[in-house]
Design a protein around this motif. Structure first.
Motif, PDB file in Angstrom:
ATOM      1  N   VAL A 446       0.849  -1.194   0.000  1.00  0.00           N
ATOM      2  CA  VAL A 446       0.000   0.000   0.000  1.00  0.00           C
ATOM      3  C   VAL A 446       0.883   1.242   0.000  1.00  0.00           C
ATOM      4  O   VAL A 446       1.999   1.255   0.535  1.00  0.00           O
ATOM      5  N   HIS A 447       0.376   2.304  -0.650  1.00  0.00           N
ATOM      6  CA  HIS A 447       1.047   3.607  -0.673  1.00  0.00           C
ATOM      7  C   HIS A 447       0.340   4.517   0.317  1.00  0.00           C
ATOM      8  O   HIS A 447      -0.884   4.712   0.246  1.00  0.00           O
ATOM      9  N   LEU A 448       1.108   5.075   1.270  1.00  0.00           N
ATOM     10  CA  LEU A 448       0.554   5.925   2.316  1.00  0.00           C
ATOM     11  C   LEU A 448       0.920   7.380   2.043  1.00  0.00           C
ATOM     12  O   LEU A 448       2.071   7.688   1.701  1.00  0.00           O
ATOM     13  N   ALA A 449      -0.039   8.270   2.191  1.00  0.00           N
ATOM     14  CA  ALA A 449       0.178   9.714   2.113  1.00  0.00           C
ATOM     15  C   ALA A 449      -0.386  10.319   3.388  1.00  0.00           C
ATOM     16  O   ALA A 449      -1.606  10.392   3.573  1.00  0.00           O
ATOM     17  N   SER A 450       0.529  10.731   4.306  1.00  0.00           N
ATOM     18  CA  SER A 450       0.121  11.219   5.621  1.00  0.00           C
ATOM     19  C   SER A 450       0.211  12.735   5.650  1.00  0.00           C
ATOM     20  O   SER A 450       1.232  13.314   5.262  1.00  0.00           O
ATOM     21  N   THR A 451      -0.864  13.384   6.119  1.00  0.00           N
ATOM     22  CA  THR A 451      -0.941  14.842   6.168  1.00  0.00           C
ATOM     23  C   THR A 451      -1.355  15.262   7.568  1.00  0.00           C
ATOM     24  O   THR A 451      -2.252  14.662   8.167  1.00  0.00           O
ATOM     25  N   GLY A 455      -5.259  22.271  13.607  1.00  0.00           N
ATOM     26  CA  GLY A 455      -6.296  22.429  14.627  1.00  0.00           C
ATOM     27  C   GLY A 455      -5.668  22.808  15.955  1.00  0.00           C
ATOM     28  O   GLY A 455      -4.443  22.900  16.095  1.00  0.00           O
ATOM     29  N   ASP A 456      -6.492  23.032  16.956  1.00  0.00           N
ATOM     30  CA  ASP A 456      -5.959  23.419  18.258  1.00  0.00           C
ATOM     31  C   ASP A 456      -5.470  22.178  19.006  1.00  0.00           C
ATOM     32  O   ASP A 456      -5.646  21.035  18.581  1.00  0.00           O
ATOM     33  N   THR A 457      -4.850  22.395  20.161  1.00  0.00           N
ATOM     34  CA  THR A 457      -4.244  21.294  20.923  1.00  0.00           C
ATOM     35  C   THR A 457      -5.281  20.356  21.518  1.00  0.00           C
ATOM     36  O   THR A 457      -4.951  19.237  21.898  1.00  0.00           O
ATOM     37  N   ARG A 458      -6.524  20.773  21.613  1.00  0.00           N
ATOM     38  CA  ARG A 458      -7.566  19.926  22.197  1.00  0.00           C
ATOM     39  C   ARG A 458      -8.243  19.038  21.168  1.00  0.00           C
ATOM     40  O   ARG A 458      -9.129  18.260  21.509  1.00  0.00           O
ATOM     41  N   SER A 459      -7.872  19.171  19.906  1.00  0.00           N
ATOM     42  CA  SER A 459      -8.520  18.382  18.859  1.00  0.00           C
ATOM     43  C   SER A 459      -8.117  16.920  18.991  1.00  0.00           C
ATOM     44  O   SER A 459      -6.983  16.583  19.344  1.00  0.00           O
ATOM     45  N   ASP A 460      -9.094  15.995  18.720  1.00  0.00           N
ATOM     46  CA  ASP A 460      -8.814  14.575  18.814  1.00  0.00           C
ATOM     47  C   ASP A 460      -8.310  13.996  17.495  1.00  0.00           C
ATOM     48  O   ASP A 460      -8.039  12.797  17.411  1.00  0.00           O
ATOM     49  N   VAL A 461      -8.169  14.806  16.449  1.00  0.00           N
ATOM     50  CA  VAL A 461      -7.678  14.360  15.141  1.00  0.00           C
ATOM     51  C   VAL A 461      -6.430  15.179  14.808  1.00  0.00           C
ATOM     52  O   VAL A 461      -6.465  16.410  14.806  1.00  0.00           O
ATOM     53  N   VAL A 462      -5.313  14.465  14.549  1.00  0.00           N
ATOM     54  CA  VAL A 462      -4.059  15.171  14.240  1.00  0.00           C
ATOM     55  C   VAL A 462      -3.509  14.802  12.869  1.00  0.00           C
ATOM     56  O   VAL A 462      -2.686  15.532  12.324  1.00  0.00           O
ATOM     57  N   ARG A 463      -3.970  13.655  12.312  1.00  0.00           N
ATOM     58  CA  ARG A 463      -3.409  13.243  11.024  1.00  0.00           C
ATOM     59  C   ARG A 463      -4.483  12.623  10.155  1.00  0.00           C
ATOM     60  O   ARG A 463      -5.379  11.927  10.653  1.00  0.00           O
ATOM     61  N   LEU A 464      -4.349  12.887   8.827  1.00  0.00           N
ATOM     62  CA  LEU A 464      -5.172  12.230   7.813  1.00  0.00           C
ATOM     63  C   LEU A 464      -4.239  11.389   6.950  1.00  0.00           C
ATOM     64  O   LEU A 464      -3.265  11.894   6.390  1.00  0.00           O
ATOM     65  N   VAL A 465      -4.523  10.085   6.863  1.00  0.00           N
ATOM     66  CA  VAL A 465      -3.692   9.168   6.088  1.00  0.00           C
ATOM     67  C   VAL A 465      -4.538   8.585   4.966  1.00  0.00           C
ATOM     68  O   VAL A 465      -5.631   8.045   5.223  1.00  0.00           O
ATOM     69  N   GLN A 466      -4.043   8.704   3.726  1.00  0.00           N
ATOM     70  CA  GLN A 466      -4.690   8.095   2.563  1.00  0.00           C
ATOM     71  C   GLN A 466      -3.947   6.809   2.224  1.00  0.00           C
ATOM     72  O   GLN A 466      -2.718   6.794   2.136  1.00  0.00           O
ATOM     73  N   VAL A 467      -4.706   5.730   2.053  1.00  0.00           N
ATOM     74  CA  VAL A 467      -4.136   4.401   1.827  1.00  0.00           C
ATOM     75  C   VAL A 467      -4.586   3.924   0.453  1.00  0.00           C
ATOM     76  O   VAL A 467      -5.790   3.805   0.199  1.00  0.00           O
TER      77      VAL A 467
END
Length: 728
Positions: A446-451, A455-467
């Motif tokens: 698989v080819h991964l593209a991580s971005t 967002g602020d420090t309280r956000s529960d999402v820090v990365r979007l990964v496309q697989v």
């Protein structure tokens, strides 16, 4: 109505008061901004002026260092000449000296240097011995200039490169000139290279001379007395100051003028050379550099050409204009802020609606994307995923949520390198190819593209990964690489076969040259014996038959020579160089006229026909084409031959001779194909075939046009020389 009117008037007065306060604030902002721009302009202008002066001084110092480096190259060339004398058992021959000077490539590597010569340190007895030696060697009479009897001489023995002007300096006694003698004595006593004071060279132009002493021993004598006793001569080099300071040899930006002044002799100053320098009271030198150069003291004076500016001045003007414009814009902004407060709330509401629509679009993209997507928290756990990712992993979306994303990979947690981190920082995306194990045990590439998700420090999402599942693509690429390797092995095999075939062809050519000529020589030899010893036995018909046999043997021997010559065309070493085709054609025509002095042929060769090619092959080409034209115009009363340029890259050889049938033009360049009878025009039928091979070896093409009795035109091209980096 009566109550609302005062309220309306009160509201209007409050609105007018707010507008007046806004106007006053806007004017104060404008005045303050303009004052800041003016202060910045004054400080920045002074800073740019200092930077311009510093840049000018730096460029001037660099130019002075460049001149010093150029003088060092001159010194190395002289020391090489001294080494040549030290290495030789006796004085080097003129041919050895010419070879050394040609190897220096003075015109390109040492601009301004007029050449390199040798001055012999002589006394009256050794001068006479030198004259007798040169006369015995066939070099003519060695005449000393100026004449006269002096205790010591410094005569120029040879000087290269040689031309009409340099031949006149041979025999000149440089030791008779006080200026030259000072530099020669300084070089002798110090054992170092020394420069003369500014003087007038033999060509009449100003310049200086550089001398290096040559001693009888390769090792430098220890003291001054030993050096004077071991002196045999000097290697010297003259150079014109104007050519030495030419823009082609000393690179400058064109914004400074300079001159070189010799200040060795105290108050006396001699200008060696000047490049645009104006010695006036209102335009003095802005910067000067003093250097000790081979026993002389030179001062470099520099002054700017035009107004002294720096690259930042234009930027400063743009910045000032931008500052004034920004001040006006700030004035306009402050004026409009009072009117935008109510609209800000409406815009905030619209932005909220836009944010909700953007989030919905993102949800749709996640849901319907063909590429797997996962949102990760700070611990690497999957917060949200899409159906495509569930299909790739072979597990449901609900099972994926909450699990560690790195746990699905066979190669374990991946540590990003420093280079990968810098690249991800620049591009905002980190890409990698990893191995993912599906729930059913199948391993996929698989080819991964991580971005990083902002967002602020309280956000529960820090990365979007496309697989993206690239297993099938990688397998296809592996198959392509395997096929490429197979193709390369086939090409190597074909290359070996072709090389072997070429060797066999060369062996065949030598066999033809040796084995076929032996019986031909026997046939011709026994035929000559029959003709000499048994001529009384043979009748006229026998003599005719015997003559035909010998003629056929001679023709076959000539055909073998022609065949071998044509085969050598493609085997010889190929050396491409610029050629003067007009001169080569003139030499070929002169040879034809000498071989056939009784013919009058009007030969016209266009001037300045030039091309790149192998000199020997191109000369062979012109000999065949012009020789054919000369041969086939033998029966034409007013024979005419032309060698011209048809258009860019195309050359033509035209004649008004016998010509040929255009239907047989395709056979014209085949070996041993003749379009005329041998009793009409002699030849072997390989000349034009050789021409075609020569043209094709140069990467060109050839064609022919003609008609019976109306002459022929041969058109050919020679491909230009390859650029640097291409195969020759």
């Amino acid at each position: 109505m009566s109550d609302s009117a005062p309220e309306r008037r009160t509201g209007l007065s409050r609105h007018a008061a707010r507008l007046r306060r806004s106007h006053v604030l806007a004017v104060l902002v404008l005045i303050g901004a303009l004052l800041l721009v003016a202060l910045y302009a004054r400080n920045a202008g002074e800073r740019e002026r200092r930077l311009a002066e510093a840049s000018f001084v730096s460029e001037a110092d660099q130019l002075a260092d460049t001149i010093r480096q150029r003088m060092l190259q001159y010194e190395l060339s002289l020391r090489g000449g001294v080494a040549l004398h030290s290495a030789a058992a006796d004085t080097p021959t003129p041919r050895q000296w010419r070879g050394y000077v040609e190897g220096l490539d003075i015109a390109r590597q040492l601009p301004g240097l007029q050449g390199l010569g040798y001055v012999a340190y002589l006394e009256p007895e050794s001068l006479a011995a030198l004259q007798l030696q040169r006369r015995a060697a066939g070099q003519g009479l060695f005449t000393l200039k100026p004449r006269g009897i002096r205790p010591h001489y410094g005569a120029i023995v040879y000087f290269e490169p040689e031309d009409a002007s340099t031949r006149e300096v041979i025999g000149y006694d440089q030791y008779s000139d006080p200026v030259r003698r000072v530099a020669m004595d300084a070089a002798r006593d110090s054992g170092e290279v020394r420069l003369s004071a500014p003087l007038t060279l033999h060509q009449g132009s100003p310049g200086v001379l550089m001398f290096a002493a040559v001693y009888r021993t390769a090792r430098l004598p220890a003291n001054q007395a030993d050096r004077q006793g071991a002196l045999v001569g000097w290697v010297f080099a003259p150079f014109r100051s104007a050519e030495f300071l030419g823009r082609s040899s000393i690179p400058t930006s064109g914004r400074l003028a300079f001159r070189i002044v010799d200040i060795t002799d105290g108050g006396a100053q001699a200008v060696l050379a000047s490049d645009g320098f104006r010695d006036t009271a209102d335009q003095p030198a802005l910067h000067s550099v003093t250097q000790s150069v081979y026993g002389r003291t030179w001062r470099y004076d520099f002054q700017p050409v035009g107004t002294l500016t720096s690259p930042g001045m234009d930027e400063l003007r743009i910045t000032l204009a931008a500052g004034v414009l920004a001040s006006l814009l700030m004035f306009a902004v402050v004026m409009t802020l009072a009117r935008t407060q109510s609209r800000a709330e409406m815009l905030a509401l619209r932005l909220s609606d836009s944010y909700r629509r953007s989030e919905q679009r993102f949800r749709n993209a996640m849901q319907y994307s063909a590429i797997g997507m996962v949102l990760l928290d700070r611990n690497g756990a999957i917060v949200e995923t899409n159906p495509a990712m569930a299909e790739i992993a072979g597990i449901g979306e609900s099972a994926l949520v909450g699990s560690l994303f790195e746990g699905y990979f066979v190669d374990g947690p991946q540590q990003m390198s420093r280079t990968g981190q810098m690249q991800a920082f620049r591009e905002g995306v980190h890409r990698s190819v990893r191995r993912l194990r599906r729930d059913d045990g199948d391993v996929r590439e698989v080819h991964l593209a991580s971005t990083v998700v902002p967002g602020d420090t309280r956000s529960d999402v820090v990365r979007l990964v496309q697989v993206d599942d690239v297993t099938e693509r990688l397998r296809a690429e592996a198959q392509v690489h395997a096929l490429n390797r197979t193709l390369e092995s086939r090409v190597e095999a074909r290359t070996r076969e072709l090389t072997q075939a070429n060797h066999e062809l060369e062996s065949f050519a030598y066999i033809v040259s040796h084995d076929l000529r032996a019986p031909l020589r026997s046939i011709d030899g026994f035929g000559r014996i029959l003709s000499e010893r048994y001529s009384h036995v043979l009748d006229a018909q026998g003599h005719d038959y015997l003559g035909r046999v010998r003629n056929a043997a001679g023709r076959m021997d000539a055909l073998i020579d022609a065949l071998l010559a044509m085969s050598r065309i493609t085997r010889g070493e190929f050396k491409r160089s610029p050629l003067d085709l007009s001169r080569l054609a003139g030499e070929v025509v002169a040879e034809l006229r000498q071989a056939d002095p009784g013919r009058e042929v009007d030969v016209r060769i266009a001037a300045d026909l030039r091309a790149d090619g192998d000199a020997a092959l191109v000369r062979n080409l012109l000999q065949n084409l012009l020789g054919n034209a000369w041969k086939f115009t033998a029966s034409t009363p007013a024979a005419r031959i032309e060698f011209v340029r048809a258009d860019a890259g195309h050359f033509e050889v035209r004649d008004n001779g016998a010509g040929f049938n255009a239907e047989y033009a395709g056979k014209l360049f085949r070996p041993f194909q003749r379009l005329h009878r041998e009793d009409e025009y002699t030849g072997h039928g390989v000349g034009l075939a050789s021409v075609k091979r020569i043209v094709e070896r140069h990467g060109g093409c050839i064609s022919a046009e003609g008609a019976p009795g109306q002459g022929a035109t041969i058109r050919f091209t020679l491909a230009p020389a390859p650029r640097d980096g291409d195969d020759a």
